[in-house]
Design an enzyme around this catalytic site. Structure first.
Site, short mmCIF file in Angstrom:
data_model
loop_
_atom_site.label_atom_id
_atom_site.label_comp_id
_atom_site.label_asym_id
_atom_site.label_seq_id
_atom_site.Cartn_x
_atom_site.Cartn_y
_atom_site.Cartn_z
CG HIS A 36 -2.08 -0.88 1.03
ND1 HIS A 36 -3.19 -0.96 0.01
CD2 HIS A 36 -2.23 -2.25 1.89
CE1 HIS A 36 -3.82 -1.91 0.38
NE2 HIS A 36 -3.30 -2.72 1.29
CG ASP A 42 -2.49 -4.09 5.10
OD1 ASP A 42 -1.65 -3.24 5.12
OD2 ASP A 42 -3.37 -3.88 4.43
CD GLU A 43 -5.06 -5.95 0.83
OE1 GLU A 43 -6.03 -6.61 0.49
OE2 GLU A 43 -5.01 -4.65 0.68
CB VAL A 44 3.50 -7.39 0.76
CG1 VAL A 44 4.61 -6.56 0.17
CG2 VAL A 44 3.12 -6.81 2.33
CE1 TYR A 45 -2.81 -8.58 -2.63
CE2 TYR A 45 -3.42 -6.48 -3.15
CZ TYR A 45 -3.72 -7.76 -2.69
OH TYR A 45 -5.00 -7.80 -1.98
#
Length: 393
Positions: A92, A148-151
């Site tokens: 993010h 979070d959400e470390v794409y």
């Protein structure tokens, strides 16, 4: 809520990306949070934080000033809300990595969401962000560092090369960066405990987690959107919260349609909720009803007729008053909504919302009336033979 909840801290998450409210609105809504049983705020500043120096480029156009941050903290204290700042330090990171000057720190060159954990400059960047945020939050017991959400982690060129080495995994790569960030927080701010979202850690074996040293440095925070978190085998936290909110607001249901009726509950922003709901449920459909299902429009002023500006004069009397009435009604309501939005939000957020959700429908009505006026207006005379001069050709 407080009596039935297994949680000692009940925080409202203020995610300030997209449509951050003005401080004046926060002064109205913080008492409501307190009345609902909250005792803390998790403030995810994103680009609303007044970064300074080489980080100044991260500021949004209407970022809070340092004095406004202090005012927010003062308002929180008045309402017995403990502030936990949140600084994204891994995933993010769009508000940071979208800038050309920092794009070289992306994990994947074309995606601005994830930070490259291999670059020393990456840790220096998030460390500087953390330090500036903490400087305006002295005495904070916790600092949330996101993660979070470390794409796309592991898909960058440096990561692919690193992962080819024996024993290296994406889990180890993730833990290494989280540990580095947490270590920085504790070294510079030893009285502050780092928090992280748990989603990237859930599938990592317990022995690997323990060996990494991360559990000794951070406290994980459950990241989930379900109402029943099933914490300590006590489900129904969402239902308890919902019942408390309905009781405090004096309404029977949180269903969105419940806010459109007469006598709906009043709370800071309830006028916006009612008008936004009215627009969402009825603006577009009312315009569709006229343009696509009104028999006079579809039969006598279809797209074929509109392009050629053709209409029987009698049909104008059937279409124009109804279209003008509909446009006047929605223009008045949306003017009221625009004024209400400006009281709470900054101009760019108001402009975007109206352009996305209101203007297209109003422009369709205005286009109908414009075409109608042109079709009903005086038409140029048809070309005919020239005047009779009385002379033979």
């Amino acid at each position: 809520m407080a009596g039935s909840s297994p949680f000692k801290m009940r925080l409202v998450h203020l995610d300030l990306k997209g449509a951050p409210p003005k401080v004046s609105y926060l002064s109205e809504v913080f008492p409501l949070f307190h009345a609902l049983g909250a005792n803390g705020l998790l403030i995810e500043y994103e680009d609303m934080f007044p970064y300074e120096g080489h980080l100044r480029l991260l500021r949004a156009q209407h970022a809070y000033s340092p004095s406004e941050i202090k005012e927010i903290l003062h308002l929180a204290t008045l309402n017995e809300l403990e502030v936990v700042p949140l600084v994204q330090t891994f995933g993010h990171m769009e508000f940071v990595l979208k800038h050309e000057a920092l794009a070289h720190l992306r994990e994947v060159a074309c995606f601005p969401n994830t930070l490259n954990p291999h670059e020393a400059e990456s840790l220096a960047l998030v460390g500087a962000m953390v330090d500036q945020v903490m400087a305006l939050h002295p005495g904070a017991r916790w600092l949330h560092v996101g993660c979070d959400e470390v794409y796309y982690l592991g898909e960058g060129e440096a990561s692919r090369h690193w992962l080819q080495q024996e024993h290296n995994t994406k889990a180890r790569l993730c833990l290494s960066h989280v540990k580095a960030v947490a270590s920085h927080v504790l070294a510079r701010h030893p009285a502050t405990t780092p928090l992280v979202w748990d989603d990237m850690l859930r599938d990592i074996p317990e022995d690997q987690l323990s060996a990494s040293g991360v559990p000794q440095l951070v406290e994980p925070v459950l990241w989930d959107y379900r109402a029943d978190l099933d914490v300590h085998s006590k489900g129904g936290f969402g239902e308890d919260s919902k019942a408390r909110v309905e009781n405090v607001l004096g309404i029977s249901s949180l269903e969105i349609t419940g806010f459109t009726s007469e006598g709906a509950a009043s709370f800071p922003g309830s006028d916006i909720l009612a008008l936004v709901t009215e627009a969402g449920l009825h603006l577009g459909s009312s315009v569709d009803e006229m343009l696509q299902r009104d028999r006079y429009v579809t039969g006598w002023f279809s797209p074929y007729h509109r392009r050629r500006k053709l209409i029987h004069p009698v049909m104008v009397q059937h279409i124009q008053p109804q279209a003008l009435s509909l446009l006047a009604r929605w223009s008045a309501l949306m003017g009221e909504l625009e004024a209400a939005l400006h009281r709470v939000f900054y101009p760019d957020a108001v402009e975007e919302w109206l352009e996305e959700n209101v203007h297209p429908s109003l422009q369709r009505l205005q286009g109908l009336l414009r075409d109608l006026g042109e079709a009903a207006g005086p038409r140029p005379p048809l070309a005919g033979p020239g005047p009779d001069t009385g002379q033979d050709p």
